[in-house]
Design a protein around this motif. Sequence first.
Motif, PDB file in Angstrom:
ATOM      1  N   ILE A 113       0.863  -1.187   0.000  1.00 23.45           N
ATOM      2  CA  ILE A 113       0.000   0.000   0.000  1.00 23.45           C
ATOM      3  C   ILE A 113       0.898   1.236   0.000  1.00 23.45           C
ATOM      4  O   ILE A 113       1.844   1.330   0.789  1.00 23.45           O
ATOM      5  N   LEU A 114       0.607   2.202  -0.856  1.00 22.94           N
ATOM      6  CA  LEU A 114       1.425   3.416  -0.960  1.00 22.94           C
ATOM      7  C   LEU A 114       0.554   4.658  -0.897  1.00 22.94           C
ATOM      8  O   LEU A 114      -0.375   4.806  -1.701  1.00 22.94           O
ATOM      9  N   PRO A 115       0.827   5.588   0.042  1.00 21.74           N
ATOM     10  CA  PRO A 115       0.206   6.915  -0.048  1.00 21.74           C
ATOM     11  C   PRO A 115       0.963   7.746  -1.074  1.00 21.74           C
ATOM     12  O   PRO A 115       2.186   7.614  -1.220  1.00 21.74           O
ATOM     13  N   TYR A 116       0.256   8.592  -1.810  1.00 17.10           N
ATOM     14  CA  TYR A 116       0.912   9.496  -2.755  1.00 17.10           C
ATOM     15  C   TYR A 116       0.304  10.878  -2.584  1.00 17.10           C
ATOM     16  O   TYR A 116      -0.860  11.108  -2.919  1.00 17.10           O
ATOM     17  N   SER A 117       1.088  11.792  -2.032  1.00 11.89           N
ATOM     18  CA  SER A 117       0.583  13.150  -1.784  1.00 11.89           C
ATOM     19  C   SER A 117       1.720  14.132  -1.884  1.00 11.89           C
ATOM     20  O   SER A 117       2.891  13.780  -1.718  1.00 11.89           O
ATOM     21  N   TYR A 118       1.353  15.382  -2.137  1.00  9.99           N
ATOM     22  CA  TYR A 118       2.368  16.437  -2.094  1.00  9.99           C
ATOM     23  C   TYR A 118       1.722  17.736  -1.626  1.00  9.99           C
ATOM     24  O   TYR A 118       1.036  17.729  -0.610  1.00  9.99           O
ATOM     25  N   ALA A 119       1.915  18.812  -2.343  1.00 12.34           N
ATOM     26  CA  ALA A 119       1.593  20.139  -1.825  1.00 12.34           C
ATOM     27  C   ALA A 119       0.372  20.761  -2.481  1.00 12.34           C
ATOM     28  O   ALA A 119       0.303  21.980  -2.620  1.00 12.34           O
ATOM     29  N   GLY A 120      -0.610  19.932  -2.856  1.00 13.58           N
ATOM     30  CA  GLY A 120      -1.877  20.511  -3.299  1.00 13.58           C
ATOM     31  C   GLY A 120      -2.525  21.323  -2.209  1.00 13.58           C
ATOM     32  O   GLY A 120      -3.314  22.234  -2.481  1.00 13.58           O
ATOM     33  N   ASN A 121      -2.210  21.011  -0.963  1.00  9.33           N
ATOM     34  CA  ASN A 121      -2.583  21.830   0.189  1.00  9.33           C
ATOM     35  C   ASN A 121      -1.384  21.840   1.134  1.00  9.33           C
ATOM     36  O   ASN A 121      -0.926  20.787   1.574  1.00  9.33           O
ATOM     37  N   MET A 122      -0.862  23.038   1.445  1.00  6.46           N
ATOM     38  CA  MET A 122       0.349  23.141   2.239  1.00  6.46           C
ATOM     39  C   MET A 122       0.104  23.461   3.707  1.00  6.46           C
ATOM     40  O   MET A 122       1.050  23.711   4.454  1.00  6.46           O
ATOM     41  N   GLY A 123      -1.155  23.471   4.140  1.00  5.51           N
ATOM     42  CA  GLY A 123      -1.416  23.611   5.556  1.00  5.51           C
ATOM     43  C   GLY A 123      -0.820  22.441   6.325  1.00  5.51           C
ATOM     44  O   GLY A 123      -0.810  21.304   5.845  1.00  5.51           O
ATOM     45  N   LEU A 124      -0.335  22.694   7.522  1.00  8.67           N
ATOM     46  CA  LEU A 124       0.346  21.635   8.264  1.00  8.67           C
ATOM     47  C   LEU A 124      -0.594  20.493   8.620  1.00  8.67           C
ATOM     48  O   LEU A 124      -0.159  19.342   8.745  1.00  8.67           O
ATOM     49  N   SER A 340      12.281  29.962   3.451  1.00 16.37           N
ATOM     50  CA  SER A 340      12.263  30.326   4.871  1.00 16.37           C
ATOM     51  C   SER A 340      11.644  29.235   5.729  1.00 16.37           C
ATOM     52  O   SER A 340      11.428  29.438   6.931  1.00 16.37           O
ATOM     53  N   SER A 341      11.370  28.066   5.144  1.00 15.63           N
ATOM     54  CA  SER A 341      10.624  27.039   5.877  1.00 15.63           C
ATOM     55  C   SER A 341      11.353  26.588   7.134  1.00 15.63           C
ATOM     56  O   SER A 341      10.723  26.218   8.130  1.00 15.63           O
ATOM     57  N   GLY A 342      12.690  26.598   7.121  1.00 15.42           N
ATOM     58  CA  GLY A 342      13.449  26.175   8.288  1.00 15.42           C
ATOM     59  C   GLY A 342      13.409  27.159   9.437  1.00 15.42           C
ATOM     60  O   GLY A 342      13.908  26.850  10.532  1.00 15.42           O
ATOM     61  N   SER A 343      12.819  28.327   9.231  1.00 13.55           N
ATOM     62  CA  SER A 343      12.670  29.298  10.318  1.00 13.55           C
ATOM     63  C   SER A 343      11.567  28.894  11.286  1.00 13.55           C
ATOM     64  O   SER A 343      11.505  29.424  12.402  1.00 13.55           O
ATOM     65  N   SER A 442       2.733  27.402   7.995  1.00 11.31           N
ATOM     66  CA  SER A 442       4.027  28.068   7.953  1.00 11.31           C
ATOM     67  C   SER A 442       4.159  28.647   6.537  1.00 11.31           C
ATOM     68  O   SER A 442       3.188  28.736   5.800  1.00 11.31           O
ATOM     69  N   SER A 443       5.370  29.031   6.148  1.00 13.24           N
ATOM     70  CA  SER A 443       5.582  29.581   4.812  1.00 13.24           C
ATOM     71  C   SER A 443       6.996  29.263   4.376  1.00 13.24           C
ATOM     72  O   SER A 443       7.875  29.030   5.205  1.00 13.24           O
ATOM     73  N   GLY A 445       8.302  31.560   2.180  1.00 15.11           N
ATOM     74  CA  GLY A 445       8.690  32.842   1.612  1.00 15.11           C
ATOM     75  C   GLY A 445       8.601  34.015   2.557  1.00 15.11           C
ATOM     76  O   GLY A 445       8.966  35.132   2.190  1.00 15.11           O
ATOM     77  N   HIS A 446       8.110  33.794   3.782  1.00 16.20           N
ATOM     78  CA  HIS A 446       8.096  34.869   4.772  1.00 16.20           C
ATOM     79  C   HIS A 446       8.162  34.270   6.162  1.00 16.20           C
ATOM     80  O   HIS A 446       8.466  33.087   6.324  1.00 16.20           O
ATOM     81  N   LEU A 447       7.885  35.075   7.187  1.00 22.71           N
ATOM     82  CA  LEU A 447       8.166  34.672   8.572  1.00 22.71           C
ATOM     83  C   LEU A 447       6.934  34.769   9.478  1.00 22.71           C
ATOM     84  O   LEU A 447       7.057  35.037  10.662  1.00 22.71           O
ATOM     85  N   HIS A 448       5.746  34.516   8.912  1.00 22.23           N
ATOM     86  CA  HIS A 448       4.512  34.614   9.685  1.00 22.23           C
ATOM     87  C   HIS A 448       3.814  33.264   9.773  1.00 22.23           C
ATOM     88  O   HIS A 448       3.657  32.569   8.766  1.00 22.23           O
TER      89      HIS A 448
END
Length: 696
Positions: A113-124, A340-343, A442-443, A445-448
């Motif tokens: 069984i394999l899940p396949y997903s990416y960033a169609g929605n980037m909410g945590l 900036s994701s590592g912030s 998170s983002s 590209g920015h810090l909010h």
Amino acid sequence: MAPDADPGGRRVVRGACPHDCPDTCALLVTVEHGRAVSVRGAPDHPPTQGTLCTKVGRYLDRTYSPDRVLHPMRRVGPKGRGEFTRISWDEAIATIVARFRELAASPEGPQTILPYSYAGNMGLLQYGSMDRRFFHRLGASLLDRTICATAGKAGWTGVVGAAVGMDVEACVDSRLIVIWGSNAIASNLHFWTRAQEAKRHGARLVAIDPLRSDTAAKCHEHIAPMPGTDAALAFGVMHALIRDGLVDRDYVERHTLGYDALAARAAEWPPERAAAVCRVPVAQVERLARDLGTIRPAAIRVNYGMQRHAGGGNAVRAVACLPALVGAWRDRAGGALLSSSGSYPVDSAALERPDLIRGAPRTVNMSTIGDALHDADPPIRAIFVYNSNPVAVAPESAKVVRGFAREDLFVVVHDLFRTDTADYADLLLPATSQLEHLDVHSSYGHLHVQANNPSIAPLGEALPNTELFRRLAAAMGFDEPCFRDSDDDIARAAFRADDPRIAGWDWEAVKRDGFRRLSLPERHAPFAHGGFPTPSGKCEFESASLAAAGHDALPSVILPRESPDTNPALAARYPLAFISPPARNFLNSSFANLPAFVAEERGPRLLIHPDDAAPRAIASGDAVRIHNDRGAFGATAEVTDRARPGVAVAPSVWWRKLSPGGENANAVTAQALTDLGRAATFYDCLVEVTRMESVR
């Protein structure tokens, strides 16, 4: 501003854009009598400043599209035809559970069984929380999510130490802005507005891109290297900086590691050699070095377009060395940013619960899903797709399609629309839009930090990812308490509470106000005095950790696998380098089915330089076939000097079902992976272009 209501039933709800874009805009959704009537940018959110891109500005077209999937459905026709009949959620859940139990109990086990997903929605929450818990507990194969950014991130962190950099809000005060591998107008609009403001105040703007994009056309200078030659350009610049005494020796001595070794490698790349490899005038290499060495503050905005080839990770490594060489990190409006994701102190362990993993499941690379569906051992017998559309977006799509068409492959798709992938689903399940569920963001590209409050009830029977996997876990009998967490529970745990960057974190307050800036200095200059998050604490031109992992300790020039320089025999048959950057009105394959945006894009196009069009007897408006040994697709030619000689450009990603002949640009792209990060190499591709009688 808290959500407001008036006696007439009108209220304004705080939200956040979920799409794969660094801007992560703050939204204000106006609702009247339970229906959203407008979506606009929040004027008090510093990155958004009240402005949205054309796509999200028309988000109601997406939410209320008549083509939304609103009920669970079961396939009734052949795979690929997209023929379904409506069923209940109870039947859908029972069908999935029965099949997953059967596979888990088989001799090959749940790794089939394999899940396949990416960033169609980037909410945590919707990107990776309850879903990961479910598949971890199930014992399913793990997915290596590599299709976009892992090469660049690996290269950047090898030098800088983490996915961190300058605050792009400071670019308004930059005097030099280099936009490297990005069409910011289309994919980083709010950075672009700041760059334009800096330009009005006298800043010099330079774009580096094989295509004269909308962004490049508005910069003072456009450098158009051949795809995959960015590392050579960076080394040519380094050579000139060192030769001309433009290196900030004090910063280098205090805050970097490996300068002498890097200088020795740069000595191999005089500007003349770099210019010849990149096929650009040597004067442009010299001028870029002079600009970086003499103009302050100097900012480099790196994006992911430059890392989609064999040497993509090392290309980003090479560019990441430049700000430290010239001391650009000293200034708040100087330095560079890839992400900036590592912030953000995201608590991935709390969200995803990797401690639930049973045994030692294999990992499948999403960028090679075409091969995996045919060759994996044990075979993949079930795939659950959400937040992605692999039949349209994965490379070498002919193999992907044949894999999804397997009658013995159980396919579940959870989406808002009947995507190309959904046409191959055994079960198609309705997903919520961003206006219909809770999330925290998170983002990159920015810090909010931002909250997304649901503004309307889910349409039809749509469910968010979190609720779908919560129901599946209950039906599977998973009794760990984490499967009973509410969305608010998950959001409260999304960040490490003991990290000073999230000091005073209060989820209820963020929900009320919509956003909160990380607890970083207002005038954030992260490496003005060194302090890089590397093992040495310095900017690592030379990386012991990468060397220990079997890579070159220094950045290197790794040219594309498919180019006249590296594979002349292939180039004799397929002489044009091919890239497929984002179409302005699409976001990967999101928005690419909505009539207004499809109309604005005017159908699949191929931009080709007059010098390449003339010998092929191609004129603007002609139907053309773009092809190589992997496949072919059709488009309408646009003969223009916006494409540089030797490069064909197809703005993408079109849905296959909306494309001539049912093929899109990924018919010709390869599954080969990058040097670092094992990422996709979409722009490492040679093709030929021929004129056709018509676009079928």
